[in-house]
Design an enzyme around this catalytic site. Structure first.
Site, short mmCIF file in Angstrom:
data_model
loop_
_atom_site.label_atom_id
_atom_site.label_comp_id
_atom_site.label_asym_id
_atom_site.label_seq_id
_atom_site.Cartn_x
_atom_site.Cartn_y
_atom_site.Cartn_z
N THR A 94 0.85 -1.19 0.00
CA THR A 94 0.00 0.00 0.00
C THR A 94 0.89 1.24 0.00
O THR A 94 2.11 1.13 0.10
CB THR A 94 -0.90 0.01 1.25
OG1 THR A 94 -0.06 -0.14 2.40
CG2 THR A 94 -1.90 -1.13 1.21
N TYR A 95 0.28 2.42 -0.07
CA TYR A 95 1.03 3.67 -0.19
C TYR A 95 2.05 3.83 0.94
O TYR A 95 1.73 3.59 2.11
CB TYR A 95 0.06 4.86 -0.20
CG TYR A 95 0.70 6.15 -0.62
CD1 TYR A 95 1.47 6.21 -1.79
CD2 TYR A 95 0.56 7.31 0.14
CE1 TYR A 95 2.07 7.40 -2.17
CE2 TYR A 95 1.16 8.49 -0.25
CZ TYR A 95 1.92 8.53 -1.40
OH TYR A 95 2.51 9.70 -1.78
N HIS A 96 3.28 4.22 0.56
CA HIS A 96 4.39 4.17 1.52
C HIS A 96 4.66 5.50 2.22
O HIS A 96 5.57 5.59 3.02
CB HIS A 96 5.65 3.68 0.81
CG HIS A 96 5.97 4.51 -0.40
ND1 HIS A 96 5.17 4.50 -1.53
CD2 HIS A 96 6.97 5.38 -0.65
CE1 HIS A 96 5.69 5.34 -2.42
NE2 HIS A 96 6.77 5.89 -1.91
#
Ligand SMILES: [Zn+2]
Ligand SMILES: [Zn+2]
Ligand SMILES: [Zn+2]
Length: 426
Positions: free
Chosen positions: A42-44
């Site tokens: 998922t978005y980091h």
């Protein structure tokens, strides 16, 4: 009993990735970007610890199928981040929890990071690790000695996410058993000064003070290194450079407000409010910029750059006869002609003379120097006339076998610097 750690947010991922692989924050973010773009995680860039229900259910399914029911926490464990957080995001987790690291094709660094993220996430839905702890009090005349220890009974999440705890195993003892004194070891503890920051501890401290955001931790760390304000020492801990110390002194003396931690944290909060539409950016910038600009104008007149970056010396320029100055440049101090820019003569400041004569030209002195990438090496100060250089530090002694200089390697081994000679001191 020990609980698993929460899933990763940006700052904790950067810290753990430094601790385990010595990846600088910038590299961690580059690899995470690749994993995110190819759909692995998922978005980091996030400070949220939210986990979608779907991810929790598939973690449950994976854990029970692969490790057995007793390894699942028994409930869907949710996490909440402290403080103000952009709740739109999730924590950093594998997109498909069932995609175990052994089953994916990635390059070496990507795999390391994916493996870490995957394990941390799976572990956070697993059962507690259970330890038996024991305390033994030993009576000896007027003194009581206490020994405490722990024994691992059930590994739980540690099966997937191994961590070290102080785990002193104690021998089985009976109550009132008489013990024999083998040896008394007196020891005194001194309070240690706080150690220098690493990538991991600096990010942790920034976060604790409210400085930086998921998108800025890595750039903050790389900027202060690229500008050569700090460098990594042999233990890979940050230490200030000469230029860093001078810049810091200047800022603290003349611009105390903008380097104040609390002020910076408040500025970050104002920027968050702008992002959320709760404050107007023109207003916030005006409040900051008007007094700052006035102060800056004043300082341009008050503070002389020369006082900070130049010091007169008694040495004379060999080209034009004018006095030489010690000047501070981006890579430290050096001698420069005071008639610059008319005369461009410079020479290195030889603060790092080792007191060893150059064995090649027999005239020069060995000095400690640094490459462009700041790696230390040892070379003749007659360069470019003499090209003698070594990576390892010469000890000053000569090889008993061939007469070349002896060097101390990074592993603290004394050996001969000559490639043709195999002498090693034991
Ligand atoms: Zn000159
Ligand atoms: Zn030489
Ligand atoms: Zn030798």
């Amino acid at each position: 009993k020990r609980n698993p750690l929460p899933p990763f947010a940006t700052s904790t991922l950067q810290q753990e990735s430094w601790k385990r692989f010595h990846f600088p924050a910038k590299l961690t973010m580059q690899i995470a970007q690749q994993l995110y773009e190819s759909g692995f995680i998922t978005y980091h860039r996030t400070d949220s610890l939210n986990l979608s229900d779907q991810s929790l259910f598939s973690a449950k399914k994976f854990i029970t199928a692969n490790f057995g029911k007793e390894y699942w926490a028994g409930f869907l464990r949710g996490y909440k981040a402290k403080g103000r957080v952009q709740e739109a995001h999730e924590a950093i987790r594998p997109t498909y929890p069932a995609r175990a690291p052994e089953s994916v094709k990635l390059d070496q660094n990507q795999l390391k990071l994916y493996d870490l993220i995957w394990r941390r996430f799976i572990a956070c839905q697993m059962s507690q690790a259970i330890f038996d702890s024991t305390t033994i009090d030993i009576q000896a005349k007027n003194y009581t000695f206490r020994a405490t220890g722990q024994v691992l009974k059930f590994d739980g999440f540690l099966k997937v996410y191994p961590m070290k705890f102080e785990e002193t195993e104690l021998p089985p003892l009976k109550k009132d058993e008489i013990l024999e004194l083998i040896k008394l070891k007196p020891s005194q503890h001194f309070t240690q000064p706080p150690p220098r920051y690493t990538e991991a501890t600096l990010i942790k401290t920034l976060e604790e003070n409210g400085i930086g955001r998921p998108s800025t931790y890595a750039p903050i760390l790389s900027t202060i290194q690229e500008r050569n304000y700090i460098e990594k020492n042999e233990e890979k801990r940050f230490q200030p450079t000469e230029i860093g110390t001078v810049v810091n002194g200047l800022l603290v003396n003349h611009f105390p407000k903008i380097v104040n931690i609390k002020w910076t944290a408040e500025m970050e909060e104002d920027l968050d409010k702008i992002a959320e539409g709760k404050r107007k950016w023109v207003e916030v910038l005006q409040e900051f910029y008007q007094p700052f600009e006035e102060n800056l104008k004043q300082k341009y007149q008050e503070v002389s750059k020369k006082d900070i970056t130049e010091k007169p010396t008694e040495k004379i320029c060999p080209k034009c006869g004018a006095p030489l100055l010690i000047r501070l440049g981006k890579f430290g101090k050096f001698y420069a002609c005071s008639k610059f820019p008319k005369c461009k003569h410079t020479e290195p400041l030889e603060e790092n003379i080792l007191g060893i004569k150059c064995p090649k030209c027999k005239k020069g002195e060995i000095i400690e120097k640094r490459t462009r990438k700041r790696k230390i090496f040892y070379a003749c100060n007659q360069f470019p006339k003499c090209d003698f250089a070594l990576w390892d530090k010469p000890t000053g002694k000569k090889c008993p076998k061939c007469g070349s200089l002896l060097i101390e390697t990074k592993r603290k081994q004394i050996k001969c610097s000559s490639k043709e000679c195999d002498y090693i001191e034991k």
